[in-house]
Structures are given as C-alpha cells and as structure tokens.
Design a protein around this motif. Structure first.
Motif, PDB file in Angstrom:
ATOM      1  N   LEU A  83       2.571   4.162   8.540  1.00 53.91           N
ATOM      2  CA  LEU A  83       2.246   4.812   7.270  1.00 53.91           C
ATOM      3  C   LEU A  83       1.689   3.817   6.252  1.00 53.91           C
ATOM      4  O   LEU A  83       0.757   4.143   5.500  1.00 53.91           O
ATOM      5  CB  LEU A  83       3.489   5.508   6.722  1.00 53.91           C
ATOM      6  CG  LEU A  83       4.064   6.644   7.581  1.00 53.91           C
ATOM      7  CD1 LEU A  83       5.301   7.227   6.922  1.00 53.91           C
ATOM      8  CD2 LEU A  83       3.013   7.724   7.821  1.00 53.91           C
ATOM      9  N   ILE A  84       2.254   2.611   6.217  1.00 53.40           N
ATOM     10  CA  ILE A  84       1.745   1.587   5.291  1.00 53.40           C
ATOM     11  C   ILE A  84       0.312   1.214   5.653  1.00 53.40           C
ATOM     12  O   ILE A  84      -0.556   1.099   4.773  1.00 53.40           O
ATOM     13  CB  ILE A  84       2.648   0.339   5.302  1.00 53.40           C
ATOM     14  CG1 ILE A  84       3.985   0.643   4.624  1.00 53.40           C
ATOM     15  CG2 ILE A  84       1.966  -0.837   4.583  1.00 53.40           C
ATOM     16  CD1 ILE A  84       4.984  -0.495   4.682  1.00 53.40           C
ATOM     17  N   GLN A  85       0.058   1.043   6.963  1.00 57.17           N
ATOM     18  CA  GLN A  85      -1.309   0.707   7.365  1.00 57.17           C
ATOM     19  C   GLN A  85      -2.273   1.839   7.040  1.00 57.17           C
ATOM     20  O   GLN A  85      -3.408   1.604   6.608  1.00 57.17           O
ATOM     21  CB  GLN A  85      -1.364   0.391   8.857  1.00 57.17           C
ATOM     22  CG  GLN A  85      -2.750  -0.030   9.338  1.00 57.17           C
ATOM     23  CD  GLN A  85      -3.250  -1.272   8.629  1.00 57.17           C
ATOM     24  OE1 GLN A  85      -2.811  -2.367   8.907  1.00 57.17           O
ATOM     25  NE2 GLN A  85      -4.194  -1.102   7.694  1.00 57.17           N
ATOM     26  N   GLY A  86      -1.816   3.097   7.221  1.00 53.95           N
ATOM     27  CA  GLY A  86      -2.655   4.229   6.862  1.00 53.95           C
ATOM     28  C   GLY A  86      -3.002   4.222   5.386  1.00 53.95           C
ATOM     29  O   GLY A  86      -4.157   4.442   4.989  1.00 53.95           O
ATOM     30  N   ALA A  87      -2.007   3.926   4.543  1.00 52.66           N
ATOM     31  CA  ALA A  87      -2.238   3.873   3.097  1.00 52.66           C
ATOM     32  C   ALA A  87      -3.124   2.693   2.724  1.00 52.66           C
ATOM     33  O   ALA A  87      -3.999   2.816   1.850  1.00 52.66           O
ATOM     34  CB  ALA A  87      -0.896   3.778   2.367  1.00 52.66           C
ATOM     35  N   CYS A  88      -2.924   1.549   3.381  1.00 51.83           N
ATOM     36  CA  CYS A  88      -3.767   0.373   3.097  1.00 51.83           C
ATOM     37  C   CYS A  88      -5.222   0.645   3.460  1.00 51.83           C
ATOM     38  O   CYS A  88      -6.145   0.260   2.733  1.00 51.83           O
ATOM     39  CB  CYS A  88      -3.244  -0.845   3.877  1.00 51.83           C
ATOM     40  SG  CYS A  88      -1.691  -1.514   3.258  1.00 51.83           S
ATOM     41  N   SER A  89      -5.413   1.298   4.616  1.00 50.69           N
ATOM     42  CA  SER A  89      -6.783   1.604   5.044  1.00 50.69           C
ATOM     43  C   SER A  89      -7.450   2.583   4.097  1.00 50.69           C
ATOM     44  O   SER A  89      -8.652   2.496   3.822  1.00 50.69           O
ATOM     45  CB  SER A  89      -6.766   2.174   6.473  1.00 50.69           C
ATOM     46  OG  SER A  89      -6.295   1.215   7.396  1.00 50.69           O
ATOM     47  N   LEU A 107      -5.476   7.976  11.842  1.00 50.16           N
ATOM     48  CA  LEU A 107      -5.035   7.399  13.114  1.00 50.16           C
ATOM     49  C   LEU A 107      -3.616   6.848  12.991  1.00 50.16           C
ATOM     50  O   LEU A 107      -2.735   7.114  13.828  1.00 50.16           O
ATOM     51  CB  LEU A 107      -6.005   6.287  13.524  1.00 50.16           C
ATOM     52  CG  LEU A 107      -5.698   5.481  14.775  1.00 50.16           C
ATOM     53  CD1 LEU A 107      -5.957   6.319  16.005  1.00 50.16           C
ATOM     54  CD2 LEU A 107      -6.557   4.221  14.814  1.00 50.16           C
ATOM     55  N   ASN A 108      -3.362   6.096  11.940  1.00 49.57           N
ATOM     56  CA  ASN A 108      -2.043   5.500  11.739  1.00 49.57           C
ATOM     57  C   ASN A 108      -0.996   6.550  11.373  1.00 49.57           C
ATOM     58  O   ASN A 108       0.159   6.443  11.793  1.00 49.57           O
ATOM     59  CB  ASN A 108      -2.115   4.419  10.664  1.00 49.57           C
ATOM     60  CG  ASN A 108      -2.742   3.143  11.185  1.00 49.57           C
ATOM     61  OD1 ASN A 108      -2.108   2.357  11.875  1.00 49.57           O
ATOM     62  ND2 ASN A 108      -4.023   2.935  10.876  1.00 49.57           N
ATOM     63  N   ASP A 109      -1.394   7.558  10.604  1.00 52.56           N
ATOM     64  CA  ASP A 109      -0.447   8.623  10.268  1.00 52.56           C
ATOM     65  C   ASP A 109      -0.003   9.366  11.525  1.00 52.56           C
ATOM     66  O   ASP A 109       1.185   9.673  11.700  1.00 52.56           O
ATOM     67  CB  ASP A 109      -1.075   9.616   9.279  1.00 52.56           C
ATOM     68  CG  ASP A 109      -1.265   9.002   7.894  1.00 52.56           C
ATOM     69  OD1 ASP A 109      -0.654   7.947   7.623  1.00 52.56           O
ATOM     70  OD2 ASP A 109      -2.040   9.573   7.104  1.00 52.56           O
ATOM     71  N   LEU A 110      -0.939   9.663  12.421  1.00 50.40           N
ATOM     72  CA  LEU A 110      -0.593  10.367  13.662  1.00 50.40           C
ATOM     73  C   LEU A 110       0.311   9.524  14.554  1.00 50.40           C
ATOM     74  O   LEU A 110       1.222  10.046  15.206  1.00 50.40           O
ATOM     75  CB  LEU A 110      -1.870  10.746  14.428  1.00 50.40           C
ATOM     76  CG  LEU A 110      -2.635  11.964  13.919  1.00 50.40           C
ATOM     77  CD1 LEU A 110      -3.957  12.109  14.654  1.00 50.40           C
ATOM     78  CD2 LEU A 110      -1.795  13.236  14.098  1.00 50.40           C
ATOM     79  N   SER A 111       0.059   8.225  14.587  1.00 46.66           N
ATOM     80  CA  SER A 111       0.853   7.359  15.455  1.00 46.66           C
ATOM     81  C   SER A 111       2.303   7.255  14.992  1.00 46.66           C
ATOM     82  O   SER A 111       3.169   6.788  15.740  1.00 46.66           O
ATOM     83  CB  SER A 111       0.228   5.965  15.530  1.00 46.66           C
ATOM     84  OG  SER A 111       0.408   5.251  14.322  1.00 46.66           O
ATOM     85  N   ALA A 112       2.588   7.700  13.760  1.00 49.91           N
ATOM     86  CA  ALA A 112       3.956   7.651  13.229  1.00 49.91           C
ATOM     87  C   ALA A 112       4.847   8.747  13.805  1.00 49.91           C
ATOM     88  O   ALA A 112       6.072   8.695  13.633  1.00 49.91           O
ATOM     89  CB  ALA A 112       3.928   7.764  11.704  1.00 49.91           C
TER      90      ALA A 112
END
Length: 453
Positions: free
Chosen positions: A178-184, A305-310
């Motif tokens: 989630l952090i990576q999704g927000a950073c992206s 992509l990162n949100d789904l992987s969570a």
C-alpha cells in the motif's frame, strides 16, 4: 500430570486465561501482553516493511530505472537471506550476555539505517550490499522474540501470542504494497526522486523510532529484566508460574558442554529437518510470484498493481490468527499445521496446472500466506519441546532457524528464478513437495513430543 493435561484442558476456545490462573497471574499476563506482544508485533510489522519492500520497488520502477532484466530480484532476496543466516548465531551468543531491551532495539536502529540508504541506490552491487546488511541486522529479531516468549509464557500460551506477533509479517507485507502504491501515485518525481525511492525513506522513518522506544518498553527476560513496568514481585511470580509448568530459568553462557549436548542430541536435527521443510514450503509467499504475475498482465498502473498485491497478505492476517488460535484451543498444534499447509497445497497445485481461469489464479495466489501462518505454532511448539533446559532451548532455536533459513540462500536460485516468472513450474512443484514433507514431519514431531512428555 504433564503440562499438556493440566493446562491444555478445562478452558473454552474464547478463554484468554486458563481457569487455574490466579488474579495476580492474570494481571501479570495482561501486562506482559502489552509490553512484549504489542512491541514485538509493531516491530515485526516494521521489519517486514523493510524486508519485503524490495519486491514492491522492483515491480514499481526500480527494474526499469536501473536496467534490471534478469534474475536481479531473486539475487536481492537471496542476499538478504544470506545476511540473515550469517548473523543469527553470532547475535544469539549475546542473548545471555546483553539485556534484550538493549540488543533488540539496537539491531532495529541499524537495520533501519540501511533501509534508508537504499533510497540512494544507483546499481546492482550497491543494492546487494544494502540487502545483506538489512538481513544481517534483522537476523536476530525472530529468534530473540521467541526466546523471550518462551521465558515468560507457558507452552499453552505461546501460540496465540506468537500468532498476534506473527500478524506483523503479513501486515508488514500488506503495508509495503500500500505504501508503494501511494508513493507511485503521489510522490513519483517529488524532489527528483522516483516513487520507489520514497518508499525506502518512509519505511526508515517508521522503523528508527521503534528502536528508541524498545529500550524503554521491551522487558527482556525474567532473569535479566530492568523494566520500570515490572516489580520484583511480578518477576518472581513470572519465574514461579513457568517453573510449575516444567520450564527452567537458569540462564548460563554457552559452553562446550552445551554445544556437545545440542549438536550430538537428536532434538536439534529433528527440529532442523522439520524447519527446513517449513522454510521451503513458504517460498511461494516470499519470492513475489503474485506481484510478478500481476505485472505480467500489463493492464495495471504501478499504484493499482501494488494495491492488488496487498490482498494475499491481507488474507494472511486471517490465516495467522485462525491457525495460531486454533492450535491452542481447537485443532491442536499438529492439526493446525496440517490445515494450514493443506490449504497452501490447494493453491500451489492450481498454479502448477496453470491452464486455468484468471479467477482461479487469483484464488490460488491468495492462499499463499497460509504457508507462513503456522510459523508461530512451529516455533512455539519447539519452545515447549525444549522447555526443560533454558540454555539448550536458546541455542537450539537459533541453530535450527539458521540452518533451515540457510537452505533458502540457494533453493530460490534453482527453483524460483526471476526470468521464469510468472509460470514458475519448478518453483510450485518444489513448494508442493516441501508442504507434503512438512505435514508428514509434523506428525513425527507430535509422536516424539508425546513420548518425551
């Protein structure tokens, strides 16, 4: 009567305390849960932020920015494991000599520093060095927590506390996504830094204060505690209640006699084989096949992509609590481990077939964290098996974990090469075999433990 007969009966599934626990014991247990379990949970969450963030960074621009197109990701994962393996035994030698409220927080601060430095990485060699050092300083945390849990809690109490602690793993992996999704989505390009670089900075800002807090909060062990939150009477009560359950608390420095007893005894090698099967039956959760499969679909932006992987580690929170509470109160430890890896096997077998619908693959990938859900059951059980000699317990827990984890330094290179993503035919086959072996070995351990008691 054996501890199993006294403490594993006479309570409902929702009972947090055993009926035989006195009012003073319940007050002590509640205080220990706040001091030990809460801090271990939050710090483990931060640890897994710092451990799993490399997978999210790789899939969110690092590979393109630094021109990685081969097996670099699996190399970074292996270099972390190498540091984690090499650091465990040297740091464990310090367990009886340095108070845990000094050792564990100091290591936390050091791995936080090297987590931060990853934001400035310019190439393969630099990231490899940082991953090794993060692994090195994180190496003692997991065995140290189980060492401390085994010094404060009875065998019937450890699995649930370990389960709450272990939720930090799945929550950390979920939060990293989630952090990576927000950073992206929101920080990419801010101050000239890519979104994946900002994630390392944010992770370090979370990690470093926990080390400082730990010096004050973490109580260490009953025999070497300087906690301002625990009185001398409470420390005495903590030692007495474990002694009644058959635990010993006479900590001594490691010696040649102890080394001979551990390395020439059968317990270590039974536990090592069991733990090797566990570590390798979990590679489908740690090598990021779900994240790389989502990326291979080429239809999701980095943030999505990162949100789904969570979703996989999110479900892992349920798996951990279900398996760990179930081990203490419903299924027994062998039954809980069997359930966890039977569910893992279903997902692995679907992915091994591969020619199934996309929905079936989503389901299969989201079973993966059942593989790690029983970790605290396994290590809590090992604590119980070794409860009669505290020095043997301390050394065996570290050695079994170090030897077992060392196998993951080379097995991913054979079975989980990044260039074989997302199919991983060899990887899923290997994981399935290890899961079957783990279930079989669990029942052997169950038989040997019952005979011992």
């Amino acid at each position: 009567m054996a501890e199993k007969d006294i403490y594993r009966t006479g309570r409902k599934w929702y009972d947090w305390y055993h009926p035989s626990d006195t009012k003073e014991e319940r007050k002590l247990i509640a205080k220990l849960d706040v001091l030990i379990v809460s801090y271990a949970f939050v710090t483990y969450w931060a640890k897994y932020l710092d451990q799993s963030n490399i997978n999210n960074a790789y899939a969110s621009g690092m590979s393109e920015d630094l021109n990685f197109h081969g097996n670099e990701l699996v190399h970074f994962q292996i270099m972390y494991n190498l540091g984690a393996v090499l650091g465990q035994i040297p740091f464990a030698l310090l367990f009886p000599k340095i108070r845990m409220n000094i050792l564990v927080p100091a290591l936390d601060i050091l791995w936080g520093v090297f987590t931060l430095l990853q934001y400035r990485s310019q190439g393969y060699s630099e990231i490899m060095a940082y991953r090794f050092l993060v692994g090195l300083f994180e190496s003692a945390f997991f065995p140290a927590v189980h060492y401390v849990l085994g010094d404060w809690y009875r065998g019937d109490e450890i699995s649930r506390r370990g389960g709450i602690f272990y939720v930090g793993l799945t929550l950390g992996t979920l939060t990293a996504s989630l952090i990576q999704g927000a950073c992206s989505a929101h920080l990419d390009g801010v101050r000239g830094l890519a979104g994946w670089r900002w994630m390392f900075i944010i992770n370090a800002v979370i990690t470093l204060p926990l080390g400082i807090i730990g010096v004050w909060v973490w109580p260490g062990t009953p025999s070497n505690s300087k906690s301002v939150f625990l009185s001398e009477q409470e420390l005495t009560l903590a030692r007495q209640r474990l002694e009644r359950a058959g635990h010993t608390s006479d900590h001594k420095p490691f010696s040649l006699t102890l080394l001979k007893k551990v390395f020439f005894g059968y317990k270590l090698w039974i536990l090592v084989i069991w733990d090797i099967f566990f570590w390798n039956a979990c590679l489908n959760a740690s090598t990021a096949p779900y994240l790389l499969w989502l990326k291979s679909l080429k239809k999701y932006p980095k943030s999505r992509l990162n949100d789904l992987s969570a979703t996989a580690p999110g479900l892992g929170i349920f798996y951990v609590l279900f398996i760990c509470f179930g081990a203490d109160l419903v299924f027994g430890r062998a039954g809980a481990i069997t359930i966890a890896h039977s569910w893992n096997l279903i997902g692995v077998c679907i992915l091994l077939v591969w020619d199934v619908s996309q929905a079936a693959k989503f389901f299969a990938y989201n079973t993966s964290y059942s593989a790690v859900a029983m970790s605290s059951v396994l290590y809590g059980w090992a604590n119980d098996i070794l409860k009669h000699n505290v020095n043997e317990r301390a050394l065996t827990l570290v050695v079994m974990n170090a030897i077992a984890q060392s196998t993951t330094v080379w097995t991913p290179l054979i079975f989980w090469k990044t260039v074989e993503a997302p199919r991983y035919t060899k990887g899923f086959s290997f994981t399935a075999a290890m899961a079957v072996c783990l279930i079989g070995m669990t029942w052997i351990v169950n038989f040997l433990h019952q005979r011992q008691e």
